[in-house]
Design a protein around this motif. Sequence first.
Motif, mmCIF file in Angstrom:
data_model
loop_
_atom_site.group_PDB
_atom_site.id
_atom_site.type_symbol
_atom_site.label_atom_id
_atom_site.label_comp_id
_atom_site.label_asym_id
_atom_site.label_seq_id
_atom_site.Cartn_x
_atom_site.Cartn_y
_atom_site.Cartn_z
ATOM 1 N N ARG A 40 0.816 -1.205 0.000
ATOM 2 C CA ARG A 40 0.000 0.000 0.000
ATOM 3 C C ARG A 40 0.851 1.256 0.000
ATOM 4 N N GLU A 157 -3.716 4.368 -2.284
ATOM 5 C CA GLU A 157 -4.711 5.206 -1.630
ATOM 6 C C GLU A 157 -4.705 6.623 -2.191
ATOM 7 N N GLN A 158 -3.520 7.159 -2.478
ATOM 8 C CA GLN A 158 -3.435 8.507 -3.043
ATOM 9 C C GLN A 158 -4.038 8.559 -4.449
ATOM 10 N N GLU A 160 -6.388 6.584 -5.681
ATOM 11 C CA GLU A 160 -7.843 6.488 -5.580
ATOM 12 C C GLU A 160 -8.447 7.785 -5.054
ATOM 13 N N ARG A 210 -7.259 -3.899 -6.386
ATOM 14 C CA ARG A 210 -8.029 -4.409 -5.253
ATOM 15 C C ARG A 210 -8.587 -5.800 -5.509
#
Length: 464
Positions: A40, A157-158, A160, A210
Motif C-alpha cells: 500500500r 490510496e493517493q 484512488e 483491489r
Amino acid sequence: MGAPDRTVTPGQSGHQPDGRADGGGVTVGSPGPRQAAARRARRLTRFALVDVNSCFAACERVLHPELWGRPVVVLSNNDGCVVARSAEAKALGVPMGEPWFRIRGWAERHGVVARSSNYELYGDLSWRIMTLLGRFSPTVEQYSIDEAFVTLEGTLEQIEATARAARARILHNLGIPVSVGIASTRTLAKLASHGAKQTPALGGVATIDRYPGVRLDRILEATPVGDLWGVGRRGVRRLAGLGIENARQLRDSDVESMRRRFSVTMAHTILELRGRPCIELTGYDTARREQVMFSRSFATPVTDPLRMRQVLSVYAQHASRRLRAQRAQAGAVTAWAQTAWATPPVHTASGTAGIPGRTDDPVVITRAACALVLPRMGEGHRFVRAGVSLTDLGSATSRPLDLFAPRTPTADIGGVLDRVNGRLGRGAIGLGLAGLRDGADWGMRRDLLSNRGTTHWAELATVR
C-alpha cells in the motif's frame, strides 16, 4: 457477461484478496500484514479511464435538472433512431437503434423524454470535462467525446483519492456523473470502468489492484472477449473458433502464437491483460484521425445542383474547420451524395481527387467537393445524405518549406473564418452559399433540440 453461476464485476466478488495484479503480471499468494502494508505504501503509476455515465443524456440534464430521474433518450440525425439512453430508459427496455417513430407513442405513455442530438452542447461539455481533468493529472489523453485516460502517481490510496476528487469536481462544477477505472494498463482500466458503472457500492471508482489473484481471474472469466478494448467483431468470431470466449482464456493464451494468427495488436491486448502496459493511445488516436469527415442526412431531399452546391459548401467548410482544429492539412478530398436506401435503386454521386500540396483552405476544398459530385448527380434523383471526407493528412506545423510551391490567394481565409466565428458565434460568417444566415430547408431536422446554453447567447439557460 457471466460466469457459470453469476456475473462478476469489480466489487461483486465475495472472496478475500489472495494475490495481486501488478505491472509485471499476476501473482497468487496471501500476503501478511507487513507485506500488505508495504504494498500500500509503494509509489505506483496507474492509468485511470474517466468515462461519462450515459453521456448524451447526462449532458441534456445539465441545463434541464427537471430531467433528473426521468427516462431520457437522444435521437440520431433528423430525429431518426435512438442513439443514447439514460439508465432509466434502459431499465424501461428502450432498445438502442430503434426508429423513434415506431416507439414514440409507447415511450410518451411511459414518460420517456426524447431530445434531438445537441452536438454543440455535448462537445462543449466534453471540452470542459477534459479541462477539469488537467487539474488532476499532467497527462490527459482524450479517447472519445466521453472518455479520457489520465495518468496518476502515488500510493494506491493517493491514486484512488485523486480519482474520487476528480469525479467529485466534475459532478460539482458541471453536474455530470463519471465513472473511473484504475489499473496498470489501459486495457484493464477500461475493464475496471465497466465495474465502476455496474457496481454502485464502489462509489464510481474501481481499482483492479483491489482484485488480485483468484478474484481477478473470476472477473476475466465473466468478461466476454467482445467487451475488451481493441477486439472487434471479426476478432470475436476468430477467437471463438479457437475456443477463446472470455478475457481469462485470452490472457492465458500463447502470445507469440496469437501474434502470428492475428496481429501485434492482439498480442499487446494479451500482455495488457497480464498487467504489462504496451498499448500507446497515440496509435489508436492516429488510426481514428487518418481522415476528417463531415456528413449529414437532409430533412428534405435535394434534387438540383444549386442546392447541392450549398450543401457541399457548408460541409466542406465544417470539415476544413475540423482539420485546422487538429493542426492538420489534407492532400485528398472525397465527396459524395446518396439517395435513400429504402427506395432502390440507390444512386450515389461520388469521387476522390488529390490536392496539389496539402491544404486546409476551405475554398480549395469546397471547389474540389463540388467538382466531384455535381457532374455525377444525374436527373430525377432525390438525394437524402451527403458528406465530405479529407484524407492523406499531414501536420500543418511540420510541413517542409517549399519556396516554389504555388500559394493560393485564399490560403489564410480559413483562419480568418475561425477567428470571426470564435468571437461572434459559429455560423456568424461563411463563404459563398455557406454564408447564408437563413436556415436551408434541407438542413438537418432537430425538432426536439434542447437549448445550447453554453455556446449560444440567445439560448442561455433561464434560472428561476
